[in-house]
Scaffold this motif. Structure first.
Motif, PDB file in Angstrom:
ATOM      1  N   HIS A 149       0.863  -1.246  -0.025  1.00  0.00           N
ATOM      2  CA  HIS A 149       0.055  -0.029  -0.085  1.00  0.00           C
ATOM      3  C   HIS A 149       0.949   1.343   0.057  1.00  0.00           C
ATOM      4  O   HIS A 149       0.287   2.262   0.233  1.00  0.00           O
ATOM      5  CB  HIS A 149      -0.928   0.066   1.196  1.00  0.00           C
ATOM      6  N   GLY A 150       2.278   1.019  -0.091  1.00  0.00           N
ATOM      7  CA  GLY A 150       3.016   2.175  -0.089  1.00  0.00           C
ATOM      8  C   GLY A 150       3.095   2.881   0.980  1.00  0.00           C
ATOM      9  O   GLY A 150       3.450   4.064   1.272  1.00  0.00           O
ATOM     10  N   THR A 151       3.041   2.016   2.203  1.00  0.00           N
ATOM     11  CA  THR A 151       3.170   2.469   3.464  1.00  0.00           C
ATOM     12  C   THR A 151       4.226   2.227   4.436  1.00  0.00           C
ATOM     13  O   THR A 151       4.844   1.126   4.224  1.00  0.00           O
ATOM     14  CB  THR A 151       1.954   2.067   4.475  1.00  0.00           C
ATOM     15  N   PRO A 152       5.371   3.186   4.673  1.00  0.00           N
ATOM     16  CA  PRO A 152       6.689   2.813   5.194  1.00  0.00           C
ATOM     17  C   PRO A 152       6.337   2.073   6.711  1.00  0.00           C
ATOM     18  O   PRO A 152       5.214   2.281   7.283  1.00  0.00           O
ATOM     19  CB  PRO A 152       7.253   4.210   5.600  1.00  0.00           C
ATOM     20  N   VAL A 153       7.262   1.428   7.278  1.00  0.00           N
ATOM     21  CA  VAL A 153       7.049   0.820   8.443  1.00  0.00           C
ATOM     22  C   VAL A 153       8.229   0.961   9.446  1.00  0.00           C
ATOM     23  O   VAL A 153       9.361   1.201   9.107  1.00  0.00           O
ATOM     24  CB  VAL A 153       7.253  -0.822   8.168  1.00  0.00           C
ATOM     25  N   LEU A 154       7.770   1.098  10.605  1.00  0.00           N
ATOM     26  CA  LEU A 154       8.852   1.136  11.784  1.00  0.00           C
ATOM     27  C   LEU A 154       8.707  -0.121  12.533  1.00  0.00           C
ATOM     28  O   LEU A 154       7.517  -0.283  13.186  1.00  0.00           O
ATOM     29  CB  LEU A 154       8.388   2.360  12.805  1.00  0.00           C
ATOM     30  N   GLY A 155       9.666  -1.019  12.757  1.00  0.00           N
ATOM     31  CA  GLY A 155       9.578  -2.302  13.138  1.00  0.00           C
ATOM     32  C   GLY A 155      10.339  -2.624  14.216  1.00  0.00           C
ATOM     33  O   GLY A 155      11.616  -2.161  14.167  1.00  0.00           O
ATOM     34  N   SER A 156      10.033  -3.488  15.285  1.00  0.00           N
ATOM     35  CA  SER A 156      11.134  -3.898  16.179  1.00  0.00           C
ATOM     36  C   SER A 156      11.946  -4.797  15.669  1.00  0.00           C
ATOM     37  O   SER A 156      11.881  -5.338  14.499  1.00  0.00           O
ATOM     38  CB  SER A 156      10.168  -4.518  17.307  1.00  0.00           C
ATOM     39  N   ASP A 157      13.042  -5.066  16.567  1.00  0.00           N
ATOM     40  CA  ASP A 157      14.294  -5.632  15.796  1.00  0.00           C
ATOM     41  C   ASP A 157      14.063  -7.346  16.323  1.00  0.00           C
ATOM     42  O   ASP A 157      15.078  -7.973  16.571  1.00  0.00           O
ATOM     43  CB  ASP A 157      15.717  -5.289  16.384  1.00  0.00           C
ATOM     44  N   ARG A 158      13.030  -7.907  16.334  1.00  0.00           N
ATOM     45  CA  ARG A 158      12.658  -9.117  16.839  1.00  0.00           C
ATOM     46  C   ARG A 158      12.380  -9.815  15.842  1.00  0.00           C
ATOM     47  O   ARG A 158      11.679  -9.403  14.658  1.00  0.00           O
ATOM     48  CB  ARG A 158      11.499  -9.165  18.080  1.00  0.00           C
ATOM     49  N   GLY A 159      12.746 -11.217  15.854  1.00  0.00           N
ATOM     50  CA  GLY A 159      12.385 -12.393  14.803  1.00  0.00           C
ATOM     51  C   GLY A 159      12.681 -12.023  13.552  1.00  0.00           C
ATOM     52  O   GLY A 159      14.092 -11.428  13.116  1.00  0.00           O
ATOM     53  N   GLY A 160      12.158 -12.081  12.213  1.00  0.00           N
ATOM     54  CA  GLY A 160      12.374 -11.810  11.052  1.00  0.00           C
ATOM     55  C   GLY A 160      12.092 -10.431  10.543  1.00  0.00           C
ATOM     56  O   GLY A 160      12.056 -10.223   9.343  1.00  0.00           O
ATOM     57  N   ILE A 161      11.494  -9.659  11.520  1.00  0.00           N
ATOM     58  CA  ILE A 161      11.066  -8.260  10.841  1.00  0.00           C
ATOM     59  C   ILE A 161      12.569  -7.598  10.341  1.00  0.00           C
ATOM     60  O   ILE A 161      12.230  -7.130   9.404  1.00  0.00           O
ATOM     61  CB  ILE A 161      10.601  -7.512  12.029  1.00  0.00           C
ATOM     62  N   PRO A 162      13.718  -7.615  10.836  1.00  0.00           N
ATOM     63  CA  PRO A 162      14.929  -6.764  10.430  1.00  0.00           C
ATOM     64  C   PRO A 162      15.126  -7.577   8.828  1.00  0.00           C
ATOM     65  O   PRO A 162      15.651  -6.507   7.986  1.00  0.00           O
ATOM     66  CB  PRO A 162      15.770  -6.916  11.275  1.00  0.00           C
ATOM     67  N   GLU A 163      14.810  -8.573   8.555  1.00  0.00           N
ATOM     68  CA  GLU A 163      15.255  -9.026   7.241  1.00  0.00           C
ATOM     69  C   GLU A 163      14.460  -8.520   6.218  1.00  0.00           C
ATOM     70  O   GLU A 163      15.042  -8.387   5.066  1.00  0.00           O
ATOM     71  CB  GLU A 163      14.812 -10.667   7.470  1.00  0.00           C
ATOM     72  N   ILE A 164      13.074  -7.934   6.394  1.00  0.00           N
ATOM     73  CA  ILE A 164      12.478  -7.271   5.324  1.00  0.00           C
ATOM     74  C   ILE A 164      12.387  -5.844   5.411  1.00  0.00           C
ATOM     75  O   ILE A 164      11.384  -5.321   4.873  1.00  0.00           O
ATOM     76  CB  ILE A 164      11.065  -8.008   5.147  1.00  0.00           C
ATOM     77  N   LEU A 165      13.117  -5.398   6.294  1.00  0.00           N
ATOM     78  CA  LEU A 165      12.835  -3.687   6.539  1.00  0.00           C
ATOM     79  C   LEU A 165      13.897  -3.142   6.556  1.00  0.00           C
ATOM     80  O   LEU A 165      15.053  -3.607   7.184  1.00  0.00           O
ATOM     81  CB  LEU A 165      12.277  -3.643   7.866  1.00  0.00           C
ATOM     82  N   ARG A 166      14.168  -2.500   5.230  1.00  0.00           N
ATOM     83  CA  ARG A 166      15.494  -1.768   4.866  1.00  0.00           C
ATOM     84  C   ARG A 166      15.706  -0.369   5.628  1.00  0.00           C
ATOM     85  O   ARG A 166      14.866   0.397   5.521  1.00  0.00           O
ATOM     86  CB  ARG A 166      15.539  -1.505   3.523  1.00  0.00           C
ATOM     87  N   HIS A 167      16.449  -0.239   6.693  1.00  0.00           N
ATOM     88  CA  HIS A 167      16.516   0.873   7.432  1.00  0.00           C
ATOM     89  C   HIS A 167      16.783   2.079   6.729  1.00  0.00           C
ATOM     90  O   HIS A 167      17.825   2.120   6.037  1.00  0.00           O
ATOM     91  CB  HIS A 167      17.561   0.560   8.914  1.00  0.00           C
ATOM     92  N   GLY A 168      16.253   3.017   6.822  1.00  0.00           N
ATOM     93  CA  GLY A 168      16.341   4.377   6.214  1.00  0.00           C
ATOM     94  C   GLY A 168      15.783   4.240   4.680  1.00  0.00           C
ATOM     95  O   GLY A 168      16.015   5.388   3.815  1.00  0.00           O
ATOM     96  N   GLU A 169      15.218   3.097   4.078  1.00  0.00           N
ATOM     97  CA  GLU A 169      14.781   3.124   2.734  1.00  0.00           C
ATOM     98  C   GLU A 169      13.511   2.719   2.740  1.00  0.00           C
ATOM     99  O   GLU A 169      12.481   3.250   2.024  1.00  0.00           O
ATOM    100  CB  GLU A 169      15.506   1.864   2.013  1.00  0.00           C
ATOM    101  N   THR A 170      12.866   1.861   3.425  1.00  0.00           N
ATOM    102  CA  THR A 170      11.486   1.450   3.603  1.00  0.00           C
ATOM    103  C   THR A 170      10.948   1.786   4.910  1.00  0.00           C
ATOM    104  O   THR A 170       9.432   1.542   5.089  1.00  0.00           O
ATOM    105  CB  THR A 170      11.175  -0.085   3.283  1.00  0.00           C
ATOM    106  N   GLY A 171      11.790   2.083   5.913  1.00  0.00           N
ATOM    107  CA  GLY A 171      11.131   2.487   7.311  1.00  0.00           C
ATOM    108  C   GLY A 171      12.371   2.338   8.290  1.00  0.00           C
ATOM    109  O   GLY A 171      13.632   2.545   7.912  1.00  0.00           O
ATOM    110  N   PHE A 172      12.302   2.032   9.369  1.00  0.00           N
ATOM    111  CA  PHE A 172      13.273   2.085  10.526  1.00  0.00           C
ATOM    112  C   PHE A 172      12.894   1.087  11.432  1.00  0.00           C
ATOM    113  O   PHE A 172      11.909   0.633  11.763  1.00  0.00           O
ATOM    114  CB  PHE A 172      13.366   3.406  11.241  1.00  0.00           C
TER     115      PHE A 172
END
Length: 396
Positions: free
Chosen positions: A315-338
């Motif tokens: 939906h073109g929505t950035p994500v702020l995600g915790s550093d738990r489990g697999g979340i950091p694998e699919i979150l590009r820090h500074g590019e798609t969210g933090f």
């Protein structure tokens, strides 16, 4: 290819992430020209066809149905249910009958709570290739979460051992194991499960983005923050509300979409009552994403791969995600969210203030999210599984 998918739940009125991921996979395989049947568990036997996918629901073989319910269960009933579920020969027999009737080339198991690991030897008695996807922590953990007393579990708890006597040795009979994140696969291997499984892969889940793009984020006023998922402690919803309540009312607003246990949900609504905090209940994800600038995924448990992240990307929505489990694998820090550490709430607050003050940064993250959404298209996921299926068939 004739593919039989086994999973606890399928085609429910209210779908969780694992159910939606399985549905996208099944329909994607059908779209690629394969014959697919899903067997699941319910309160009664039933059959249906959904978007070309045969679905057969089997009456459960335990003291109550594993289907999600808000009804509280007595601890003694839960104990008996888990004891039966540790190796349920009734479900093994019923799934064996489905295998005999459908005649698949390969069996692919998924969510096992209520299915029972007894399904695995039933598949091997038929001499069929067997693939299993890790979508939770059922094999080492009774609660399937590896989370207890507010903290992630680092090993198999003493209380789980009596109910997991069969799971670890039977996991070695699986021909291929898939982690829906690298984290969950490595975690299972570290605990001694699936170590002898010949083929090991990581295949992320799929999501179909909406056909019509959502309008751009607001350029001024309150920063509109969203939460999507179950309202549970391990999902971090209470943590998020506590952190959010420290922010000034005229700068930020929070919208939550999802359901929780009635008493818990009511307690949250009463405790955090505010005109800038809205509880929508269960709504289509697009309804939430159309009203927020960003999504927060504040999981406290080692969540394998929350669908909400790539649903947000779709939906073109950035994500702020915790550093738990697999979340950091699919979150590009500074590019798609933090990414932030929930043990240090100031990290989330700093990111929220940065996005409130710099709407250009928010627009850049939105563009990155839209680009990364292409990595999770269902056809890509289905083709990766087909490649694995062929490799398993050739090697067995």
């Amino acid at each position: 290819m004739r593919i039989l998918l086994l999973s606890a739940n399928y085609n429910l009125p209210v779908e969780g992430g694992a159910e939606r991921s399985l549905r996208f996979l099944a329909e994607g395989l059908v779209d690629l020209g394969h014959e697919v049947k899903v067997a699941s568990i319910g309160a009664a036997d039933s059959e249906e066809v959904i978007r070309g996918v045969e679905h057969q629901r089997l009456r459960h073989g335990n003291i109550y149905s594993p289907l999600p319910t808000s009804r509280a269960r007595h601890p003694l009933l839960k104990f008996v249910w888990h004891a039966i579920d540790s190796y349920n020969p009734i479900m093994a027999q019923r799934f064996g009958a489905v295998i005999d009737e459908f005649g698949p080339d390969l069996v692919h198991t998924n969510v096992m709570a209520g299915v029972s690991v007894s399904a695995w030897p039933a598949v091997k008695r038929h001499g069929l290739p067997l693939v299993h996807t890790l979508r939770d922590y059922y094999v080492p953990c009774v609660r399937s979460t590896m989370f207890r007393n507010g903290h992630p579990c680092t090993d198999i708890c003493f209380s789980c051992y009596p109910f997991r006597w069969a799971a670890r040795p039977l996991s070695q009979r699986v021909d291929a194991v898939v982690g829906n994140s690298r984290f969950i696969l490595d975690h299972h291997l570290r605990l001694g499960t699936f170590t002898d499984t010949p083929l090991k892969r990581v295949i992320y889940n799929g999501h179909s983005p909406p056909a019509t793009p959502l309008p751009p984020s607001s350029e001024s006023g309150r920063l509109r923050v969203g939460y999507l998922g179950k309202l549970t402690m391990e999902k971090g919803v209470e943590w998020l509300l506590e952190v959010f309540s420290t922010l000034p009312e005229n700068e930020f607003e929070l919208t939550l979409a999802g359901l929780g246990a009635p008493n818990y949900e009511r307690g949250l609504q009463n405790r955090f009552a505010s005109e800038r905090i809205r509880f929508l209940g269960f709504v289509p994800p697009t309804q939430l994403f159309a009203s927020v600038d960003l999504l927060v995924v504040p999981s406290l448990w080692p969540e394998p791969l929350p669908r909400t992240v790539f649903e947000a990307y779709g939906h073109g929505t950035p994500v702020l995600g915790s550093d738990r489990g697999g979340i950091p694998e699919i979150l590009r820090h500074g590019e798609t969210g933090f990414v932030f550490d929930p043990d240090k709430p100031q990290g989330l607050l700093d990111h929220l203030w940065s996005l409130q003050r710099d709407r250009g940064l928010l627009a850049r993250l939105r563009a990155g999210a839209e680009t990364m959404a292409g990595d999770f298209l269902p056809e890509r996921v289905a083709r990766e599984y087909l490649e694995l299926y062929r490799a398993v068939i050739e090697s067995t």
